[in-house]
Motif scaffolding. Structure first.
Motif, mmCIF file in Angstrom:
data_model
loop_
_atom_site.group_PDB
_atom_site.id
_atom_site.type_symbol
_atom_site.label_atom_id
_atom_site.label_comp_id
_atom_site.label_asym_id
_atom_site.label_seq_id
_atom_site.Cartn_x
_atom_site.Cartn_y
_atom_site.Cartn_z
ATOM 1 N N SER A 254 45.403 41.506 36.050
ATOM 2 C CA SER A 254 44.074 41.172 36.247
ATOM 3 C C SER A 254 43.685 40.792 34.894
ATOM 4 O O SER A 254 42.432 39.740 35.091
ATOM 5 C CB SER A 254 43.304 42.474 36.431
ATOM 6 O OG SER A 254 43.390 43.488 35.676
ATOM 7 N N LEU A 255 43.832 41.077 33.666
ATOM 8 C CA LEU A 255 43.420 40.722 32.417
ATOM 9 C C LEU A 255 43.724 39.298 32.274
ATOM 10 O O LEU A 255 42.850 38.188 31.665
ATOM 11 C CB LEU A 255 43.867 41.674 31.293
ATOM 12 C CG LEU A 255 43.025 42.997 31.197
ATOM 13 C CD1 LEU A 255 43.744 43.881 30.128
ATOM 14 C CD2 LEU A 255 41.560 42.902 30.840
ATOM 15 N N SER A 256 44.865 38.906 32.728
ATOM 16 C CA SER A 256 45.108 37.467 32.471
ATOM 17 C C SER A 256 44.181 36.467 33.101
ATOM 18 O O SER A 256 44.143 35.176 32.725
ATOM 19 C CB SER A 256 46.631 37.061 32.843
ATOM 20 O OG SER A 256 46.711 37.355 34.331
ATOM 21 N N GLU A 257 43.615 36.941 34.314
ATOM 22 C CA GLU A 257 42.889 36.259 35.076
ATOM 23 C C GLU A 257 41.384 36.108 34.678
ATOM 24 O O GLU A 257 40.657 35.435 34.547
ATOM 25 C CB GLU A 257 42.753 36.683 36.432
ATOM 26 C CG GLU A 257 44.122 36.457 37.167
ATOM 27 C CD GLU A 257 44.287 36.865 38.596
ATOM 28 O OE1 GLU A 257 43.145 37.393 39.213
ATOM 29 O OE2 GLU A 257 45.283 37.110 39.261
ATOM 30 N N LYS A 258 41.095 37.417 33.919
ATOM 31 C CA LYS A 258 39.590 37.645 33.536
ATOM 32 C C LYS A 258 39.067 37.316 32.233
ATOM 33 O O LYS A 258 38.082 37.125 31.937
ATOM 34 C CB LYS A 258 39.079 39.205 33.878
ATOM 35 C CG LYS A 258 39.335 39.532 35.331
ATOM 36 C CD LYS A 258 38.835 40.751 35.660
ATOM 37 C CE LYS A 258 38.957 41.274 37.192
ATOM 38 N NZ LYS A 258 38.661 42.600 37.586
ATOM 39 N N MET B 21 42.670 31.160 47.125
ATOM 40 C CA MET B 21 44.221 31.624 46.951
ATOM 41 C C MET B 21 44.857 30.566 46.114
ATOM 42 O O MET B 21 45.800 30.854 45.055
ATOM 43 C CB MET B 21 44.711 31.386 48.396
ATOM 44 C CG MET B 21 46.095 31.434 48.579
ATOM 45 S SD MET B 21 46.645 32.957 48.163
ATOM 46 C CE MET B 21 48.617 32.529 48.345
ATOM 47 N N HIS B 22 44.334 29.375 46.246
ATOM 48 C CA HIS B 22 44.888 28.330 45.178
ATOM 49 C C HIS B 22 44.711 28.774 43.573
ATOM 50 O O HIS B 22 45.689 28.690 42.877
ATOM 51 C CB HIS B 22 44.458 26.706 45.459
ATOM 52 C CG HIS B 22 45.027 25.779 44.584
ATOM 53 N ND1 HIS B 22 46.235 25.598 44.648
ATOM 54 C CD2 HIS B 22 44.279 25.321 43.534
ATOM 55 C CE1 HIS B 22 46.362 24.629 43.462
ATOM 56 N NE2 HIS B 22 45.086 24.596 43.043
ATOM 57 N N ASP B 23 43.578 29.333 43.640
ATOM 58 C CA ASP B 23 43.127 29.677 42.176
ATOM 59 C C ASP B 23 43.769 30.665 41.645
ATOM 60 O O ASP B 23 44.097 30.946 40.551
ATOM 61 C CB ASP B 23 41.566 30.038 42.266
ATOM 62 C CG ASP B 23 40.917 30.234 41.090
ATOM 63 O OD1 ASP B 23 41.130 29.296 40.118
ATOM 64 O OD2 ASP B 23 40.145 31.068 40.623
ATOM 65 N N ASN B 24 44.082 31.849 42.525
ATOM 66 C CA ASN B 24 44.811 32.911 42.161
ATOM 67 C C ASN B 24 46.237 32.446 41.862
ATOM 68 O O ASN B 24 47.012 33.169 40.803
ATOM 69 C CB ASN B 24 44.909 34.037 43.366
ATOM 70 C CG ASN B 24 43.936 34.752 43.551
ATOM 71 O OD1 ASN B 24 42.930 34.724 42.494
ATOM 72 N ND2 ASN B 24 43.403 35.439 44.462
ATOM 73 N N THR B 25 46.868 31.460 42.536
ATOM 74 C CA THR B 25 48.291 30.879 42.281
ATOM 75 C C THR B 25 48.310 30.354 40.804
ATOM 76 O O THR B 25 49.350 30.511 40.131
ATOM 77 C CB THR B 25 48.785 30.050 43.495
ATOM 78 O OG1 THR B 25 48.259 30.437 44.645
ATOM 79 C CG2 THR B 25 50.078 29.614 43.234
ATOM 80 N N PHE C 265 50.281 31.659 37.824
ATOM 81 C CA PHE C 265 51.137 30.821 37.052
ATOM 82 C C PHE C 265 50.845 31.088 35.290
ATOM 83 O O PHE C 265 51.861 31.018 34.671
ATOM 84 C CB PHE C 265 51.026 29.405 37.513
ATOM 85 C CG PHE C 265 51.728 28.580 36.813
ATOM 86 C CD1 PHE C 265 53.319 28.440 36.611
ATOM 87 C CD2 PHE C 265 51.514 27.498 35.870
ATOM 88 C CE1 PHE C 265 53.954 27.610 36.138
ATOM 89 C CE2 PHE C 265 52.147 26.597 35.068
ATOM 90 C CZ PHE C 265 53.441 26.810 35.386
ATOM 91 N N LEU C 266 49.532 30.802 35.198
ATOM 92 C CA LEU C 266 48.931 30.867 33.867
ATOM 93 C C LEU C 266 49.531 32.196 33.102
ATOM 94 O O LEU C 266 50.099 32.405 32.053
ATOM 95 C CB LEU C 266 47.754 30.741 33.638
ATOM 96 C CG LEU C 266 47.148 29.636 33.917
ATOM 97 C CD1 LEU C 266 45.675 29.205 33.771
ATOM 98 C CD2 LEU C 266 47.702 28.539 32.680
ATOM 99 N N PHE C 267 49.262 33.529 33.941
ATOM 100 C CA PHE C 267 49.676 34.836 33.251
ATOM 101 C C PHE C 267 51.413 34.605 33.073
ATOM 102 O O PHE C 267 51.789 35.008 32.014
ATOM 103 C CB PHE C 267 49.352 35.681 34.406
ATOM 104 C CG PHE C 267 50.200 37.064 34.207
ATOM 105 C CD1 PHE C 267 49.875 37.990 33.048
ATOM 106 C CD2 PHE C 267 51.284 37.503 35.082
ATOM 107 C CE1 PHE C 267 50.398 39.289 32.879
ATOM 108 C CE2 PHE C 267 51.975 38.747 34.692
ATOM 109 C CZ PHE C 267 51.311 39.538 33.607
ATOM 110 N N THR C 268 52.129 34.057 33.936
ATOM 111 C CA THR C 268 53.662 34.086 33.638
ATOM 112 C C THR C 268 53.787 33.070 32.469
ATOM 113 O O THR C 268 54.869 33.680 31.655
ATOM 114 C CB THR C 268 54.325 33.589 34.972
ATOM 115 O OG1 THR C 268 53.646 34.327 36.017
ATOM 116 C CG2 THR C 268 55.730 33.691 34.830
ATOM 117 N N ALA C 269 53.272 31.895 32.657
ATOM 118 C CA ALA C 269 53.651 31.296 31.503
ATOM 119 C C ALA C 269 53.276 31.663 30.035
ATOM 120 O O ALA C 269 53.981 31.943 28.975
ATOM 121 C CB ALA C 269 52.622 29.831 31.502
#
Lengths: 283, 154
Positions: free
Chosen positions: A249-253, B1-5, B9-13
């Protein structure tokens, strides 16, 4: 003819004896190594502890002025190995530890580093009996996601209260990534790891959580505070007095730069005393 | 949904980018032996000198007991004169503000050279040299005497 042969024979005999004597010295060295091996069989006890240090047990003020007190701070530790290395291991080398002697504490240990008061002793994970005597001058361990209990799914789980002025938040952070830490000798008030017959010694896995939040008692431009994130970026995520996040969640926020910094800082949590570690992310 | 994807992806990257081995921050201590003294230089990983840091020196003869305690100067430097009679191996720990490092100093280069020569003393080396020389001279005498006899026959 007989005289010449005698000269040749004596010359070769002397040559032969010379090389044999050198070889005998090598044999002497072998004997010394065997003696050293026998010496290695002299045994003692080696304990392993985990320590979040005083500021985790008694709370501290972040570099941006938030007073943080920890109700619980769980870490899950496994693959704990102690080494005797010669030359001594240097974490700056960027390599794994290669030990002449290596002993391993089996098991997975979830410990609450916030347990106890200011004067509490480091938490004992276990003691290995009958380990070879010598100086255990390197240690490695892994921090992995816990499989059960309050920190399930996380290698680090923080349950804390953060206060600043009239703001007060319940804080719950779970970090799901696994880390492998490799350290050299313990650096601190005393030297550790000397196992002698009939005597107990210990090694410590130390965790520096001020690396995440910083420390207002240190200069603002010091290495620690320049690296730390502080608490403000997390406070900005507040919802009804609660901050409850994990890495996903932190990666998004969090802003990308802050999130990247957080990942880097988590890699620096592991120490042995004040000696830092070579770290790899394992999961 | 697209935003979450995209965010997933960014988190994984980012996690992938950071999976390269990392070093914890901390202290760097270097040393140099000049004449009879050991010179220590300590800095934080960002290059700032560790000025006013506590320095503890240990000899191999008593590795758990400080031999000397001191402090770095404004440049993060410290020097001491080790007693080679006591030990040829010294450990120096430098600490400041929760950061520290320990370095291991060997003054035994001479003995390392001896080891490469299979640990022989000077007397042994002289004797070996004499023996080797005699071995070659003796061999030469043998063939020289044979040649003289051959020449005498012819």
């Amino acid at each position: 003819m007989f005289k010449g042969t005698a000269v040749l024979a004596s010359a070769w005999l002397v040559l032969g004896l010379t090389f044999v004597s050198c070889g005998a010295d090598e044999a002497g060295q072998d004997a010394q190594e065997i003696t050293d091996d026998i010496q290695q069989e002299v045994v003692g006890e080696l304990g392993f502890t985990a320590n979040g240090e005083d500021f985790v047990r008694s709370g501290f003020v972040s570099n941006d002025g938030w007073h943080i007190t920890f109700r619980h701070l769980y870490v899950t530790i496994t693959d704990v190995t102690a080494y005797q290395t010669d030359p001594p291991y240097d974490p700056h080398s960027g390599s794994e530890i290669i030990g002449d002697v290596m002993v391993e504490l089996n098991g997975v240990f979830t410990v609450d580093l916030a347990e106890g008061d200011d004067n509490a002793e480091p938490i004992l994970l276990g003691i290995l009996e009958d380990v070879p005597a010598g100086h255990y001058n390197a240690i490695s361990w892994s921090m992995i996601p816990c499989e059960e209990g309050p920190s399930k799914g996380y290698s680090v789980y923080i349950d804390a209260q953060a206060e600043k002025g009239n703001q007060s938040y319940n804080v719950s952070f779970g970090f799901e990534t696994g880390y492998r830490y490799s350290a050299g000798e313990f650096v601190g008030d005393t030297r550790k790891g000397f196992v002698t017959p009939g005597e107990s010694s210990e090694l410590e896995m130390t965790f520096h959580f001020d690396h995440i939040f910083g420390d207002i008692d240190q200069p603002a431009d010091c290495d620690l505070n320049m690296m730390a994130i502080g608490f403000e970026p997390f406070a900005a995520l507040m919802q009804e007095g609660t901050v409850q996040e994990n890495l996903a969640s932190l990666s998004e926020k969090l802003p990308e730069e802050t999130y990247t910094k957080l990942l880097e800082v988590l890699c620096t949590l592991g120490h042995t005393g004040e000696g830092h570690c070579y770290c790899t992310i394992i999961q | 949904m697209h935003d979450n994807t995209v965010k997933g992806f960014l988190f994984t990257a980012v996690l992938f980018l950071i999976t390269a081995p990392l070093f914890g921050h901390g202290a760097r201590v270097t040393w140099e032996v000049l004449s009879d003294s050991v010179y220590i230089s300590a800095s934080f990983d960002d290059g700032q000198p560790m000025n006013g840091a506590q320095v503890t020196v240990f000899s191999e003869a008593a590795p758990s007991v400080p031999y000397l305690i001191g402090m770095t100067d404004d440049s993060g430097e410290f020097s001491f004169m080790p007693d080679k009679e006591e030990s040829l191996n010294w450990d120096v720990q430098v600490r400041k503000a929760g950061h520290g490092d320990i370095v291991h100093i060997s003054l035994a280069e001479d003995s390392a050279t001896d080891t490469e020569q299979c640990g022989l003393s000077t007397l042994q080396i002289v004797l070996m040299s004499v023996c080797i020389v005699w071995g070659f001279i003796g061999t030469a005498f043998f063939f020289a005497s044979k040649r003289e006899k051959y020449n005498a026959h012819t």
